[in-house]
Scaffold this motif. Structure first.
Motif, short mmCIF file in Angstrom:
data_model
loop_
_atom_site.label_atom_id
_atom_site.label_comp_id
_atom_site.label_asym_id
_atom_site.label_seq_id
_atom_site.Cartn_x
_atom_site.Cartn_y
_atom_site.Cartn_z
N LYS A 131 0.84 -1.21 0.00
CA LYS A 131 0.00 0.00 0.00
C LYS A 131 0.87 1.26 0.00
O LYS A 131 0.60 2.22 -0.74
N ALA A 132 1.89 1.28 0.84
CA ALA A 132 2.73 2.46 0.98
C ALA A 132 3.44 2.82 -0.31
O ALA A 132 3.76 3.99 -0.55
N LEU A 133 3.68 1.82 -1.16
CA LEU A 133 4.37 2.06 -2.42
C LEU A 133 3.39 2.17 -3.59
O LEU A 133 3.80 2.14 -4.76
N GLY A 134 2.12 2.31 -3.28
CA GLY A 134 1.13 2.58 -4.32
C GLY A 134 0.59 1.36 -5.03
O GLY A 134 -0.16 1.49 -6.01
N GLY A 135 0.93 0.18 -4.56
CA GLY A 135 0.42 -1.04 -5.17
C GLY A 135 -0.89 -1.48 -4.53
O GLY A 135 -1.35 -0.89 -3.54
N THR A 136 -1.47 -2.52 -5.09
CA THR A 136 -2.71 -3.08 -4.57
C THR A 136 -2.42 -4.48 -4.04
O THR A 136 -2.21 -5.41 -4.83
N PRO A 137 -2.38 -4.66 -2.71
CA PRO A 137 -2.12 -6.00 -2.17
C PRO A 137 -3.35 -6.89 -2.31
O PRO A 137 -4.48 -6.45 -2.12
N VAL A 138 -3.10 -8.14 -2.65
CA VAL A 138 -4.16 -9.14 -2.79
C VAL A 138 -3.70 -10.39 -2.05
O VAL A 138 -2.73 -11.03 -2.44
N LEU A 139 -4.38 -10.71 -0.96
CA LEU A 139 -3.98 -11.87 -0.17
C LEU A 139 -4.64 -13.14 -0.72
O LEU A 139 -5.82 -13.13 -1.09
N VAL A 140 -3.85 -14.22 -0.75
CA VAL A 140 -4.32 -15.50 -1.28
C VAL A 140 -4.12 -16.58 -0.22
O VAL A 140 -3.00 -16.76 0.29
N ALA A 174 -8.28 -7.05 -0.78
CA ALA A 174 -8.92 -8.15 -1.48
C ALA A 174 -8.37 -9.50 -1.00
O ALA A 174 -7.18 -9.63 -0.71
N LEU A 175 -9.27 -10.47 -0.95
CA LEU A 175 -8.90 -11.82 -0.55
C LEU A 175 -9.31 -12.80 -1.64
O LEU A 175 -10.45 -12.78 -2.11
N LEU A 176 -8.38 -13.66 -2.06
CA LEU A 176 -8.68 -14.76 -2.96
C LEU A 176 -8.62 -16.02 -2.11
O LEU A 176 -7.54 -16.45 -1.70
N ASP A 177 -9.77 -16.60 -1.81
CA ASP A 177 -9.81 -17.72 -0.87
C ASP A 177 -9.56 -19.04 -1.59
O ASP A 177 -10.43 -19.91 -1.71
N LEU A 178 -8.33 -19.19 -2.06
CA LEU A 178 -7.93 -20.39 -2.80
C LEU A 178 -8.00 -21.64 -1.93
O LEU A 178 -8.33 -22.72 -2.43
N ASN A 179 -7.72 -21.50 -0.64
CA ASN A 179 -7.76 -22.67 0.23
C ASN A 179 -9.16 -23.26 0.28
O ASN A 179 -9.36 -24.48 0.11
N ALA A 180 -10.16 -22.41 0.48
CA ALA A 180 -11.54 -22.90 0.55
C ALA A 180 -11.99 -23.47 -0.79
O ALA A 180 -12.59 -24.56 -0.85
N ASP A 181 -11.68 -22.77 -1.88
CA ASP A 181 -12.10 -23.23 -3.21
C ASP A 181 -11.43 -24.54 -3.59
O ASP A 181 -12.07 -25.47 -4.09
#
Length: 264
Positions: A131-140, A174-181
């Motif tokens: 975030k601090a560097l202007g990116g968009t974090p997406v947790l998986v 944002a969360l990509l719930d790969l574990n559940a899927d």
């Protein structure tokens, strides 16, 4: 300043903003993958995921086998990600997909992290620095392993997935719930079909002790590359589609960045 002057100034601002907006719209997005072997090339789904993006050359798979949320940073690999984020002017947006958990589990010297005191802090720090560097974090959340006991799929990665879910909620990312899927899909397909997703075909005779150790040994034969954690081409295609669909749902603005199904 009178009304006419104000109108002229507003018109100038609008005229200068239109080209800038058009320029921004034509810039590509960039995706950076950060994680372990289940995302890395040759053993994970990362390259197959990048191939689904319209401009695959703007997707960088920096995942590396054997890395945890701690060792990835300790080895200086995160420095490369931060450097890329500092040079982001050529891109409309940079999405950093971060997936750890497999090597954070106990019993892996130099890699394991404490589930309560270290892992949550590590994941939060990655998010905040992107975030601090202007990116968009997406947790998986971590890709499920494919080991069954009495036809029931184990999910020993669930505690790590839960931490990632909580981090995404707390940090509003944002969360990509790969574990559940992936868990639901692998449970539904069963062990025999799940084994076809591995790097190598399942040997005819394998020892349970070898499987428990994450290796496969066959009497009278060399060690096989088969295991129930990593994925071959079929598994990479299967799970990369899953990640793509999760990303489209979690970040609708990215939906148009993927190739049509007929071209994937």
């Amino acid at each position: 300043m009178n009304f006419q002057s104000l109108s002229f100034a507003a018109a100038l601002m609008l005229a200068s903003a239109v080209p800038h907006a058009a320029e921004t719209a034509t810039k590509p997005i960039r995706v950076i993958l950060v994680g372990d072997s289940t995302m890395a090339n040759s053993s994970g789904y990362g390259d197959a995921f990048c191939a689904r993006i319209n401009r695959a050359n703007t997707c960088l798979n920096l995942a590396k086998g054997g890395r945890s949320s701690g060792s990835f940073r300790a080895e200086g690999r995160w420095d490369e990600v931060e450097g890329l984020l500092r040079g982001a002017a050529a891109y409309r947006a940079t999405y950093v997909l971060i997936q750890f958990g497999h090597n954070d589990q106990p019993g892996k010297p130099g890699r394991s992290t404490d589930l309560k005191t270290e892992f949550p802090v590590n994941m939060m720090r990655y998010v905040q620095e992107v975030k601090a560097l202007g990116g968009t974090p997406v947790l998986v959340t971590p890709l499920t392993r494919r080991s069954f006991t009495d036809k029931v799929l184990e999910n020993n990665l669930l505690p790590w997935a839960d931490v990632i879910r909580a981090t995404a909620t707390a940090q509003h990312v944002a969360l990509l719930d790969l574990n559940a899927d992936s868990y639901a899909a692998v449970q539904a397909m069963g062990e025999d079909e799940a084994d076809t997703l591995a790097v190598a075909p399942r040997p005819e005779k394998i020892t349970e002790a070898a499987l428990a150790a994450g290796k496969v040994e066959v009497a009278g034969a060399a060690k096989s590359a088969f295991d129930r954690t990593h994925v071959g081409a079929k598994g990479a295609a299967y799970f990369s589609r899953m990640v793509m669909e999760e990303m489209k749902r979690a970040l609708p603005e990215t939906a148009g960045q993927f190739k049509p199904e007929s071209e994937q």
